[in-house]
Design a protein around this motif. Structure first.
Motif, PDB file in Angstrom:
ATOM      1  N   ASP A  92       0.826  -1.208   0.000  1.00  0.00           N
ATOM      2  CA  ASP A  92       0.000   0.000   0.000  1.00  0.00           C
ATOM      3  C   ASP A  92       0.859   1.256   0.000  1.00  0.00           C
ATOM      4  OD1 ASP A  92      -2.606  -1.190   0.069  1.00  0.00           O
ATOM      5  OD2 ASP A  92      -2.216  -1.751   2.148  1.00  0.00           O
ATOM      6  N   GLY A  93       0.616   2.143  -0.955  1.00  0.00           N
ATOM      7  CA  GLY A  93       1.383   3.371  -1.041  1.00  0.00           C
ATOM      8  C   GLY A  93       2.705   3.204  -1.752  1.00  0.00           C
ATOM      9  N   THR A  94       3.016   1.967  -2.153  1.00  0.00           N
ATOM     10  CA  THR A  94       4.266   1.699  -2.855  1.00  0.00           C
ATOM     11  C   THR A  94       3.997   1.088  -4.226  1.00  0.00           C
ATOM     12  OG1 THR A  94       5.449   1.359  -0.758  1.00  0.00           O
ATOM     13  CG2 THR A  94       6.485   0.493  -2.752  1.00  0.00           C
ATOM     14  N   LEU A  95       3.146   0.058  -4.269  1.00  0.00           N
ATOM     15  CA  LEU A  95       2.789  -0.578  -5.537  1.00  0.00           C
ATOM     16  C   LEU A  95       1.409  -0.157  -6.024  1.00  0.00           C
ATOM     17  CD1 LEU A  95       4.068  -4.231  -4.894  1.00  0.00           C
ATOM     18  CD2 LEU A  95       5.281  -2.319  -5.961  1.00  0.00           C
ATOM     19  N   TRP A  96       0.494   0.098  -5.077  1.00  0.00           N
ATOM     20  CA  TRP A  96      -0.838   0.558  -5.463  1.00  0.00           C
ATOM     21  C   TRP A  96      -1.468   1.358  -4.345  1.00  0.00           C
ATOM     22  CZ3 TRP A  96      -5.159  -3.777  -5.858  1.00  0.00           C
ATOM     23  CH2 TRP A  96      -5.389  -4.341  -4.615  1.00  0.00           C
ATOM     24  N   ASP A  97      -2.591   2.000  -4.677  1.00  0.00           N
ATOM     25  CA  ASP A  97      -3.373   2.762  -3.710  1.00  0.00           C
ATOM     26  C   ASP A  97      -4.797   2.213  -3.709  1.00  0.00           C
ATOM     27  OD1 ASP A  97      -4.789   4.553  -2.180  1.00  0.00           O
ATOM     28  OD2 ASP A  97      -4.279   6.326  -3.366  1.00  0.00           O
ATOM     29  N   SER A  98      -5.148   1.502  -2.659  1.00  0.00           N
ATOM     30  CA  SER A  98      -6.484   0.901  -2.550  1.00  0.00           C
ATOM     31  C   SER A  98      -7.339   1.602  -1.506  1.00  0.00           C
ATOM     32  CB  SER A  98      -6.357  -0.585  -2.181  1.00  0.00           C
ATOM     33  OG  SER A  98      -5.856  -0.728  -0.857  1.00  0.00           O
ATOM     34  N   THR A  99      -6.866   2.750  -1.009  1.00  0.00           N
ATOM     35  CA  THR A  99      -7.516   3.355   0.148  1.00  0.00           C
ATOM     36  C   THR A  99      -8.969   3.754  -0.109  1.00  0.00           C
ATOM     37  OG1 THR A  99      -6.480   5.474  -0.454  1.00  0.00           O
ATOM     38  CG2 THR A  99      -5.402   4.164   1.245  1.00  0.00           C
ATOM     39  N   GLY A 100      -9.282   4.177  -1.333  1.00  0.00           N
ATOM     40  CA  GLY A 100     -10.652   4.562  -1.632  1.00  0.00           C
ATOM     41  C   GLY A 100     -11.625   3.411  -1.465  1.00  0.00           C
ATOM     42  N   ASN A 101     -11.268   2.253  -2.014  1.00  0.00           N
ATOM     43  CA  ASN A 101     -12.152   1.097  -1.912  1.00  0.00           C
ATOM     44  C   ASN A 101     -12.091   0.436  -0.538  1.00  0.00           C
ATOM     45  OD1 ASN A 101     -13.247   1.287  -4.507  1.00  0.00           O
ATOM     46  ND2 ASN A 101     -11.490   0.258  -5.417  1.00  0.00           N
ATOM     47  N   VAL A 102     -10.957   0.545   0.145  1.00  0.00           N
ATOM     48  CA  VAL A 102     -10.887   0.056   1.525  1.00  0.00           C
ATOM     49  C   VAL A 102     -11.819   0.881   2.413  1.00  0.00           C
ATOM     50  CG1 VAL A 102      -9.414  -0.156   3.566  1.00  0.00           C
ATOM     51  CG2 VAL A 102      -8.575  -0.935   1.344  1.00  0.00           C
ATOM     52  N   ALA A 103     -11.844   2.189   2.203  1.00  0.00           N
ATOM     53  CA  ALA A 103     -12.749   3.045   2.977  1.00  0.00           C
ATOM     54  C   ALA A 103     -14.203   2.639   2.745  1.00  0.00           C
ATOM     55  CB  ALA A 103     -12.537   4.511   2.606  1.00  0.00           C
ATOM     56  N   LEU A 104     -14.567   2.348   1.493  1.00  0.00           N
ATOM     57  CA  LEU A 104     -15.922   1.886   1.194  1.00  0.00           C
ATOM     58  C   LEU A 104     -16.228   0.580   1.920  1.00  0.00           C
ATOM     59  CD1 LEU A 104     -16.180   2.506  -2.669  1.00  0.00           C
ATOM     60  CD2 LEU A 104     -17.315   3.806  -0.851  1.00  0.00           C
ATOM     61  N   ALA A 105     -15.259  -0.325   1.910  1.00  0.00           N
ATOM     62  CA  ALA A 105     -15.451  -1.634   2.540  1.00  0.00           C
ATOM     63  C   ALA A 105     -15.622  -1.491   4.049  1.00  0.00           C
ATOM     64  CB  ALA A 105     -14.263  -2.534   2.222  1.00  0.00           C
ATOM     65  N   TRP A 106     -14.776  -0.688   4.668  1.00  0.00           N
ATOM     66  CA  TRP A 106     -14.858  -0.533   6.122  1.00  0.00           C
ATOM     67  C   TRP A 106     -16.125   0.199   6.532  1.00  0.00           C
ATOM     68  CZ3 TRP A 106      -9.140   0.776   7.877  1.00  0.00           C
ATOM     69  CH2 TRP A 106      -8.341  -0.338   7.592  1.00  0.00           C
ATOM     70  N   GLN A 107     -16.594   1.124   5.683  1.00  0.00           N
ATOM     71  CA  GLN A 107     -17.855   1.794   5.991  1.00  0.00           C
ATOM     72  C   GLN A 107     -19.008   0.802   5.937  1.00  0.00           C
ATOM     73  OE1 GLN A 107     -18.193   5.222   6.927  1.00  0.00           O
ATOM     74  NE2 GLN A 107     -20.105   4.263   7.620  1.00  0.00           N
ATOM     75  N   ALA A 108     -18.961  -0.107   4.979  1.00  0.00           N
ATOM     76  CA  ALA A 108     -19.995  -1.142   4.887  1.00  0.00           C
ATOM     77  C   ALA A 108     -20.003  -2.007   6.144  1.00  0.00           C
ATOM     78  CB  ALA A 108     -19.773  -2.005   3.647  1.00  0.00           C
ATOM     79  N   ALA A 109     -18.815  -2.291   6.669  1.00  0.00           N
ATOM     80  CA  ALA A 109     -18.710  -3.080   7.902  1.00  0.00           C
ATOM     81  C   ALA A 109     -19.281  -2.303   9.087  1.00  0.00           C
ATOM     82  CB  ALA A 109     -17.253  -3.451   8.159  1.00  0.00           C
ATOM     83  N   ILE A 110     -18.926  -1.027   9.188  1.00  0.00           N
ATOM     84  CA  ILE A 110     -19.418  -0.189  10.275  1.00  0.00           C
ATOM     85  C   ILE A 110     -20.942  -0.108  10.265  1.00  0.00           C
ATOM     86  CG2 ILE A 110     -19.529   2.218  11.084  1.00  0.00           C
ATOM     87  CD1 ILE A 110     -16.571   2.464  10.277  1.00  0.00           C
ATOM     88  N   ASN A 111     -21.501  -0.070   9.063  1.00  0.00           N
ATOM     89  CA  ASN A 111     -22.954   0.033   8.931  1.00  0.00           C
ATOM     90  C   ASN A 111     -23.689  -1.207   9.435  1.00  0.00           C
ATOM     91  OD1 ASN A 111     -22.587   2.535   7.761  1.00  0.00           O
ATOM     92  ND2 ASN A 111     -22.861   1.813   5.662  1.00  0.00           N
ATOM     93  N   GLU A 112     -22.956  -2.293   9.630  1.00  0.00           N
ATOM     94  CA  GLU A 112     -23.580  -3.533  10.094  1.00  0.00           C
ATOM     95  C   GLU A 112     -23.705  -3.603  11.614  1.00  0.00           C
ATOM     96  OE1 GLU A 112     -22.269  -7.255   8.535  1.00  0.00           O
ATOM     97  OE2 GLU A 112     -21.890  -6.453   6.524  1.00  0.00           O
TER      98      GLU A 112
END
Length: 214
Positions: free
Chosen positions: A17-37
């Motif tokens: 993360d931050g070296t080969l790719w940036d997945s933070t946008g979709n990770v944020a979406l995923a964690w928000q979905a978890a929080i909503n549960e």
């Protein structure tokens, strides 16, 4: 860039993360979905919050993000976040840094390439699936495999593959500290999420900079 690092190393170990790719946008979406549960968290998970904990071990991330939860609540949220994260990234992936394929292709002809990340088990495999670049790497290790800190996982890669002169490429102070503890020189990727003021053997402002440097 300086050519002084050419022919000094036999292998390159990369952070993800931050070296080969940036997945933070979709990770944020995923964690928000978890929080909503769950009904005991009323807050938003933003890209900025995800980036603020990048480089920490997967367990430590949730200690920092949710310090006021009970241990059982935090464990539940971590499990849900991990589940949603892998599901969403399998579908959407992350943003591969420019020149990644070309650069890895050229580097793999001269160096043994590896990945060591503080991510959960399965995360590096998702990166391989999305990027189609697994064939460039000889091996990988993550926090989720044994629950060990990054320095120990770097040491394992060095020992298991009998590396004589490795270098680690990462984007945070945690990456620098881990490489240093493992006795491995560090190249700082300043296009990532963190800051390293000194101690690195070199700094790159984009991923393709490794070609000229190494």
């Amino acid at each position: 860039m300086s050519a002084s690092l050419k022919n000094q190393f036999d292998s390159i170990i990369f952070d993800l993360d931050g070296t080969l790719w940036d997945s933070t946008g979709n990770v944020a979406l995923a964690w928000q979905a978890a929080i909503n549960e769950v009904d005991y968290i009323d807050e938003l998970m933003t890209v900025e919050r995800v980036r603020s904990i990048t480089g920490m071990t997967y367990d430590s991330i949730f200690d920092k993000l949710f310090p006021n939860l009970t241990p059982s609540q935090r464990a539940e949220v971590q499990t849900l976040c991990g589940k949603h994260e892998l599901e969403i990234l399998h579908q959407k992936g992350g943003e591969l840094y420019q020149g990644l394929d070309e650069t890895l292709n050229q580097l793999s002809k001269k160096y043994k390439l590896f990945i060591v990340s503080n991510c959960q088990s399965g995360y590096i495999e998702v990166f391989f699936k999305i990027s189609q670049m697994e064939h460039y790497f000889i091996g990988h290790q993550c926090f989720g495999t044994k629950g060990n800190p990054k320095a120990e996982n770097i040491k394992d890669i060095v020992t298991d593959h009998n590396l004589k002169a490795p270098v680690y490429v990462g984007d945070t102070m945690g990456d620098y500290d881990s490489a240093t503890k493992a006795g491995v020189p560090f190249i700082f990727a300043d296009y990532g999420f963190g800051k390293v003021e000194n101690g690195q053997v070199a700094t790159i402002s984009n991923f393709t900079g490794l070609l000229e440097m190494l």
